[in-house]
Scaffold this motif. Sequence first.
Motif, short mmCIF file in Angstrom:
data_model
loop_
_atom_site.label_atom_id
_atom_site.label_comp_id
_atom_site.label_asym_id
_atom_site.label_seq_id
_atom_site.Cartn_x
_atom_site.Cartn_y
_atom_site.Cartn_z
N LEU A 71 0.88 -1.24 0.19
CA LEU A 71 0.04 0.08 0.05
C LEU A 71 0.73 1.33 0.13
CD1 LEU A 71 -2.88 -0.45 2.54
CD2 LEU A 71 -3.05 -0.74 0.04
N ASP A 72 0.39 2.52 -0.73
CA ASP A 72 0.74 3.73 -0.31
C ASP A 72 0.02 4.04 0.51
OD1 ASP A 72 1.35 6.34 -0.76
OD2 ASP A 72 1.53 6.41 -2.82
N TYR A 73 0.30 4.23 1.66
CA TYR A 73 -0.37 4.59 2.79
C TYR A 73 -0.89 5.98 2.78
CZ TYR A 73 0.37 0.33 5.20
OH TYR A 73 0.17 -1.07 5.26
N GLU A 77 -5.20 3.46 4.21
CA GLU A 77 -5.78 1.90 4.32
C GLU A 77 -7.24 1.65 4.63
OE1 GLU A 77 -3.84 -2.08 6.60
OE2 GLU A 77 -3.56 -0.23 7.41
N SER A 101 1.47 -5.72 2.05
CA SER A 101 0.40 -5.23 2.81
C SER A 101 -0.75 -6.12 2.80
CB SER A 101 0.11 -3.73 2.52
OG SER A 101 1.13 -2.89 2.48
#
Length: 151
Positions: A71-73, A77, A101
Motif C-alpha cells: 500500500l501507498d499509505y 488503508e 500489505s
Amino acid sequence: MDIIDKKITALLAEDARRSLADIGEAVGLSASAVNERIRRLTTSGVIRRFTVDADHAALGLGVTAFVLVALDYEAGEPAFKAFVAQHPSVAECHHVTGGWSYMLKVRIPDLAALEAFLGELKAHRFLARSETMIALSTAVERGFTPAEERS
C-alpha cells in the motif's frame, strides 16, 4: 459449542440445502432442535452465511488472479479496504506478513478485465507496488473443512 454443533456445522458445510430432518437424523435430534441450534450458531457468528459453490468459469469469470499489494499509505488503508470490500471482482482480501500489505484473490472474465482492475487500483493511488499471479488451474479449493476431516 459442543460436538453436535460441530457436526451440524460440518453437515451444512457439505450441503447448505440439507433438510432439518436429515440433519436431525444424522445427529440424533428433532428438526426443531436442529433449527434452534442453527439459529443460535448463526446469531453467535459461528455460521456467518449460507453460500452456493458456483462454477466461476460457467458464470463468465474464468480467470483467477492473486494480486500482492504494497500500500501507498498516503491514499489511506481504510479507503483501500472499503474499495476492495465493494469491488465485485475481489473474492478475498487478506492482510499478510512480509514485504506485502495485502493479498487479493480476484475473479474476472479475461485479462483485459484484470488490466482494468489493476488500473483502478493505480487510479485510486493505493499502490506503492504490486505483483500479480494468474492461476493456470486450481488443484484444490474448499470452504470450511471440519477438524476431523483435516487430520
